[in-house]
Enzyme design. Structure first.
Site, short mmCIF file in Angstrom:
data_model
loop_
_atom_site.label_atom_id
_atom_site.label_comp_id
_atom_site.label_asym_id
_atom_site.label_seq_id
_atom_site.Cartn_x
_atom_site.Cartn_y
_atom_site.Cartn_z
N ASP A 162 0.84 -1.19 0.00
CA ASP A 162 0.00 0.00 0.00
C ASP A 162 0.88 1.25 0.00
OD1 ASP A 162 0.76 -0.60 2.78
OD2 ASP A 162 -0.61 1.01 3.32
N SER A 163 0.49 2.24 -0.79
CA SER A 163 1.16 3.53 -0.83
C SER A 163 2.63 3.37 -1.22
CB SER A 163 0.99 4.23 0.53
OG SER A 163 1.35 5.58 0.47
#
Length: 316
Positions: A162-163
């Site tokens: 994520d991210s």
């Protein structure tokens, strides 16, 4: 087209999260202080998600010992041979850890029926690019070569993140292709950072007001790349790589209220144009970092369901 504003309950959640997240890039410039502030923030009262087994271990990394945490999903037996997902946590390459993403990995492991290997890669600015990317790649290669040790199937090893972890998960297939290693079975990219140029419409539309800000992202990039690094290197900015052919199939989650929305969409479209099976979905009302907040953010529940279904199908 600008995203639809969030519902009042989601607006309140965004404001609450913003109030405790370090305002790096504007009010704060020190990474150590930012970590301390984040560590002092109130913890979620949610009970720990049960899984079948959790083990911490140390594997060899390019910078020395590399900690990983291995999760076996609820309902699995020790004798089961399960698919594997190497998970890279978010936090702008500067913040967070395998502890901050413990609940996320537990939930993802249970929802996919896969063994998750969460990686404690080296953080910036103490270790700048390509340190984190090399750690991610080393963990992926280790998982393929040692899957039998933890009941994993070496023929079914995906990457996810994520991210900033999505950035690292996107870098691994490029590194594997360029170095002659086997491709991951799949790449699950949750609101990934993939383009250092930060020049999309969503960077303007969602620059402030939806938890993650454009100023924070600029600060994170400075920490990761440093004054002398090359932000355009494909392992730093997969979205600017000239050649995306021959990479693992991908699914990209793009929250509508995220500065990173458009670069995630563009990356999926470029993968598809290069012949890679790739999908993306934009989730109205969802903001950055919300993948595990489905109980409070309805669109995040849909994103979690779509992401885990894509991963399950790829690993079947």
């Amino acid at each position: 087209m600008p995203a639809t504003p969030p519902e009042p309950a989601v607006r309140g959640l965004i404001d609450a999260m913003t109030s405790v997240f370090p305002q790096v890039g504007t009010e704060l410039d020190d990474a150590v202080q930012a970590r301390a502030l984040l560590g002092a923030a109130p913890k979620s009262p949610a009970p720990v998600v049960p899984v079948a087994d959790v083990r911490d271990r140390i594997i060899p990394g390019p910078g020395g010992d590399l900690p990983v945490r291995i999760y076996r999903p609820l309902g699995s037996q020790e004798s089961d041979v399960l698919p594997v997902v190497v998970f890279l946590h978010g936090g702008g390459w500067v913040l967070c850890s395998i502890d901050s993403h413990d609940q996320t990995c537990r939930s993802l492991a249970n929802a996919t029926g896969a063994v998750f290997v969460s990686v404690e890669y080296r953080l910036a600015p103490e270790t700048r690019f390509p340190g984190a990317a090399e750690d991610a790649y080393a963990a992926y290669i280790w998982a393929r070569e040692n899957a039998a040790e933890f009941g994993g199937d070496p023929a079914r090893v995906a990457v996810a993140g994520d991210s900033a972890g999505g950035n690292l998960a996107a870098a691994v297939p490029l590194m594997a292709r360029d170095r002659g290693a086997a491709q991951p079975t799949f790449q699950l990219l949750l609101y990934p950072v993939v383009d250092h140029r930060r020049a999309t419409d969503s960077y303007t539309e969602n620059a402030t007001g939806y938890f993650l800000t454009a100023a924070q992202l600029a600060w994170f990039w400075r920490q990761y790349i440093g004054p002398d690094g090359d932000p355009a290197h494909p392992y730093a900015s997969p979205g600017t790589a000239e050649d995306l052919s021959g990479l693992a199939p991908a699914f990209v989650v793009a929250p509508a209220l995220d500065p990173l929305r458009d670069e995630g969409v563009a990356y999926a479209e470029r993968l598809a144009a290069a012949g890679v099976p790739a999908e993306y979905r934009v989730y109205e009302g969802m903001f950055h970092g919300a993948i595990s907040m489905g109980a409070l953010v309805p669109s995040a529940a849909a994103a979690f369901a779509d992401a885990t279904e894509a991963l399950r199908k790829a690993l079947a």
